[in-house]
Design a protein around this motif. Sequence first.
Motif, PDB file in Angstrom:
ATOM      1  N   ALA A 172      10.051  37.435   6.070  1.00 29.27           N
ATOM      2  CA  ALA A 172       8.888  36.608   6.401  1.00 29.27           C
ATOM      3  C   ALA A 172       8.427  35.734   5.240  1.00 29.27           C
ATOM      4  N   LEU A 173       8.474  36.254   4.025  1.00 26.59           N
ATOM      5  CA  LEU A 173       7.968  35.517   2.856  1.00 26.59           C
ATOM      6  C   LEU A 173       9.083  34.811   2.094  1.00 26.59           C
ATOM      7  N   ASN A 174      10.200  34.579   2.767  1.00 23.37           N
ATOM      8  CA  ASN A 174      11.339  33.888   2.150  1.00 23.37           C
ATOM      9  C   ASN A 174      11.776  34.544   0.840  1.00 23.37           C
ATOM     10  N   PRO A 175      12.121  35.827   0.878  1.00 23.62           N
ATOM     11  CA  PRO A 175      12.528  36.520  -0.353  1.00 23.62           C
ATOM     12  C   PRO A 175      13.874  36.018  -0.844  1.00 23.62           C
ATOM     13  N   ARG A 176      14.184  36.328  -2.092  1.00 25.28           N
ATOM     14  CA  ARG A 176      15.491  36.004  -2.652  1.00 25.28           C
ATOM     15  C   ARG A 176      16.406  37.215  -2.639  1.00 25.28           C
ATOM     16  N   LEU A 177      15.822  38.405  -2.694  1.00 27.78           N
ATOM     17  CA  LEU A 177      16.571  39.658  -2.697  1.00 27.78           C
ATOM     18  C   LEU A 177      16.045  40.564  -1.599  1.00 27.78           C
ATOM     19  N   ILE A 178      16.959  41.183  -0.848  1.00 29.24           N
ATOM     20  CA  ILE A 178      16.563  42.199   0.121  1.00 29.24           C
ATOM     21  C   ILE A 178      17.318  43.477  -0.189  1.00 29.24           C
ATOM     22  N   VAL A 179      16.582  44.566  -0.316  1.00 29.63           N
ATOM     23  CA  VAL A 179      17.163  45.887  -0.514  1.00 29.63           C
ATOM     24  C   VAL A 179      17.265  46.548   0.849  1.00 29.63           C
ATOM     25  N   LEU A 180      18.490  46.904   1.236  1.00 27.25           N
ATOM     26  CA  LEU A 180      18.776  47.487   2.542  1.00 27.25           C
ATOM     27  C   LEU A 180      19.177  48.944   2.338  1.00 27.25           C
ATOM     28  N   ASP A 181      18.254  49.847   2.628  1.00 27.85           N
ATOM     29  CA  ASP A 181      18.488  51.264   2.367  1.00 27.85           C
ATOM     30  C   ASP A 181      19.010  51.949   3.626  1.00 27.85           C
ATOM     31  N   GLU A 182      20.323  52.120   3.724  1.00 31.87           N
ATOM     32  CA  GLU A 182      20.972  52.725   4.895  1.00 31.87           C
ATOM     33  C   GLU A 182      20.495  52.054   6.182  1.00 31.87           C
ATOM     34  N   PRO A 183      20.563  50.720   6.280  1.00 32.70           N
ATOM     35  CA  PRO A 183      19.914  50.019   7.395  1.00 32.70           C
ATOM     36  C   PRO A 183      20.561  50.223   8.754  1.00 32.70           C
ATOM     37  N   VAL A 184      21.806  50.731   8.801  1.00 30.68           N
ATOM     38  CA  VAL A 184      22.468  50.904  10.100  1.00 30.68           C
ATOM     39  C   VAL A 184      22.901  52.340  10.366  1.00 30.68           C
ATOM     40  N   SER A 185      22.630  53.253   9.453  1.00 27.65           N
ATOM     41  CA  SER A 185      23.142  54.623   9.594  1.00 27.65           C
ATOM     42  C   SER A 185      22.528  55.369  10.774  1.00 27.65           C
ATOM     43  N   ALA A 186      21.345  54.960  11.238  1.00 22.84           N
ATOM     44  CA  ALA A 186      20.696  55.638  12.360  1.00 22.84           C
ATOM     45  C   ALA A 186      21.039  54.990  13.703  1.00 22.84           C
ATOM     46  N   VAL A 196      24.940  44.205  11.173  1.00 22.36           N
ATOM     47  CA  VAL A 196      25.665  43.713   9.997  1.00 22.36           C
ATOM     48  C   VAL A 196      25.982  42.234  10.154  1.00 22.36           C
ATOM     49  N   ASN A 197      26.401  41.818  11.338  1.00 19.99           N
ATOM     50  CA  ASN A 197      26.683  40.396  11.572  1.00 19.99           C
ATOM     51  C   ASN A 197      25.425  39.548  11.413  1.00 19.99           C
ATOM     52  N   LEU A 198      24.300  40.053  11.901  1.00 17.52           N
ATOM     53  CA  LEU A 198      23.031  39.337  11.744  1.00 17.52           C
ATOM     54  C   LEU A 198      22.690  39.187  10.264  1.00 17.52           C
ATOM     55  N   LEU A 199      22.842  40.255   9.502  1.00 17.32           N
ATOM     56  CA  LEU A 199      22.540  40.192   8.068  1.00 17.32           C
ATOM     57  C   LEU A 199      23.424  39.172   7.355  1.00 17.32           C
ATOM     58  N   MET A 200      24.681  39.098   7.740  1.00 17.85           N
ATOM     59  CA  MET A 200      25.587  38.136   7.119  1.00 17.85           C
ATOM     60  C   MET A 200      25.193  36.691   7.473  1.00 17.85           C
ATOM     61  N   GLU A 201      24.779  36.485   8.717  1.00 19.54           N
ATOM     62  CA  GLU A 201      24.320  35.156   9.125  1.00 19.54           C
ATOM     63  C   GLU A 201      23.075  34.734   8.339  1.00 19.54           C
ATOM     64  N   LEU A 202      22.121  35.651   8.224  1.00 19.28           N
ATOM     65  CA  LEU A 202      20.886  35.351   7.499  1.00 19.28           C
ATOM     66  C   LEU A 202      21.164  35.082   6.021  1.00 19.28           C
ATOM     67  N   GLN A 203      22.101  35.815   5.441  1.00 21.24           N
ATOM     68  CA  GLN A 203      22.437  35.611   4.038  1.00 21.24           C
ATOM     69  C   GLN A 203      22.956  34.202   3.804  1.00 21.24           C
ATOM     70  N   ASP A 204      23.830  33.743   4.691  1.00 21.37           N
ATOM     71  CA  ASP A 204      24.380  32.396   4.548  1.00 21.37           C
ATOM     72  C   ASP A 204      23.314  31.328   4.747  1.00 21.37           C
ATOM     73  N   GLU A 205      22.468  31.512   5.735  1.00 16.79           N
ATOM     74  CA  GLU A 205      21.479  30.500   6.074  1.00 16.79           C
ATOM     75  C   GLU A 205      20.325  30.448   5.082  1.00 16.79           C
ATOM     76  N   LEU A 206      19.916  31.597   4.570  1.00 17.23           N
ATOM     77  CA  LEU A 206      18.726  31.678   3.721  1.00 17.23           C
ATOM     78  C   LEU A 206      19.049  31.885   2.244  1.00 17.23           C
ATOM     79  N   ASN A 207      20.343  31.920   1.903  1.00 16.46           N
ATOM     80  CA  ASN A 207      20.776  32.126   0.511  1.00 16.46           C
ATOM     81  C   ASN A 207      20.200  33.414  -0.059  1.00 16.46           C
ATOM     82  N   LEU A 208      20.367  34.492   0.682  1.00 13.73           N
ATOM     83  CA  LEU A 208      19.816  35.787   0.281  1.00 13.73           C
ATOM     84  C   LEU A 208      20.795  36.557  -0.595  1.00 13.73           C
ATOM     85  N   THR A 209      20.235  37.431  -1.412  1.00 12.36           N
ATOM     86  CA  THR A 209      21.008  38.394  -2.185  1.00 12.36           C
ATOM     87  C   THR A 209      20.695  39.772  -1.624  1.00 12.36           C
TER      88      THR A 209
END
Length: 338
Positions: A172-186, A196-209
Motif C-alpha cells: 500500500a505504501l509503495n515499499p522497496r523491500l517486502i519480507v515474506l515469512d513463509e507466505p505460502v506454507s499454509a 508465487v506468480n502474483l509476487l513475481m508479477e508485482l516485483q517486476d511491475e513495482l521494482n520490489l526487493t
Amino acid sequence: MTKPIVEIDDVVKRFPVDDSFFAKLLGNETYVTAVDGVSLSIEPGETLALVGESGSGKSTLANMVTGLHSPTSGTVKFDGEVVGEATSRNKETLAAIGMVFQNPRGSLDSRLTIKQIIAEPLKARGWSAAEREQKVESLIERVNLSQAYLPRHPHELSGGEAQRVAIARAIALNPRLIVLDEPVSALDVSVQAKIVNLLMELQDELNLTYLFIAHDLNVVEHIADRIAVMYLGQLMEIAPTEVLFTETSHPYTETLLSAIPSVDPTKQKERVILDGDIPSPINTPSGCVFHTRCPLADEHCATQTPAAEHIGESTSWCHYAAEFADDEKRIAGVMSDD
C-alpha cells in the motif's frame, strides 16, 4: 555498481530463558542463541530466499530486518543506515519495508472489513478518506480480487484470498523491500503457485526487493535469485539459485535438495535422512554446528569452526566445501531405472 538495500553484518540474537535476579546473582543466566554471527546483503530488485529447518533462525533474522527485534550484537543497515527496532525508525524507513506473514487470516484483524484492513497503513500516514478509497480499490484489483471483496471480513475469505489481501496491504505504501515469512506454507499447492506468480508479477511491475523465508527449497526455486541456507542460527551456504540446485557445496544443502521429488520419473535422488533432531540452541555444538548430524563429519568438524570458503559463485561454511562440490554423488546417490 548498486549499493545493497539491506546489509547484515555479524548479527547475533539471543533470547533470555532465565535472566532472573537470582540467575544473574549466581551467574547462571541462560540464553537461546537464535542467530549466531550472520552476515549477508540483499541487492535492490533481487529475491533472496532464506531456507532451513524450523528453529534455524530464519524468521528471527527477518524480524531484525523489519524491526520486530533488535540485534544482541552486530548491525542491520537499510539503505546504508544502521536501523534498530521499529520504534526507533523514521517514517520513511517504516514505509519502505512491508511484511507478509505465514498465516494469512491470523495476520488480518477479524473485526475489520477488507477495505479497512488494506487502508490501515494509508490512514496511519495521514491519507484522506477519498485518497484511501481510490488507492484501496486499485490495490484490491492489483492482487486479482474484485471490489466485491472490500465489504467482507477475513473469515469470509479462503486462505489464498486472505493472503492476496495481506499482500495488497503490504504494498500500500509503495515499499522497496517486502519480507515474506513463509507466505505460502499454509496454502494448498495449487494456490501456492498462484501466489508465487502474483509476487513475481508485482516485483517486476513495482521494482520490489524480496526477502523470502521458507523451509522448502522447492517453493523458492522459481522465485529466488539467490538462496541462503541456515542451520541452528548460522549460515551454511549462499549461492545463486541455479548454482545451488546443481552444484551445492554443503552437505546440509544436499539433504534439503534430496527431499525434492524429481520431475523425471525414471531418475530420483536417494532421500537423505539425518540422524537425530536439530540440537538445542541453548547449548550449540562446538566446531561446525552441523557436525552432530552430518554423515561426512570427522574430528576436525567437531572441534574447528569452518570459515567461509568461496567455491565459484557459492560461499560455503564447510571444511570440505571444495571436495564436496567436486563429488558428483555427494551424500545422496542417484537411483535410475536404466
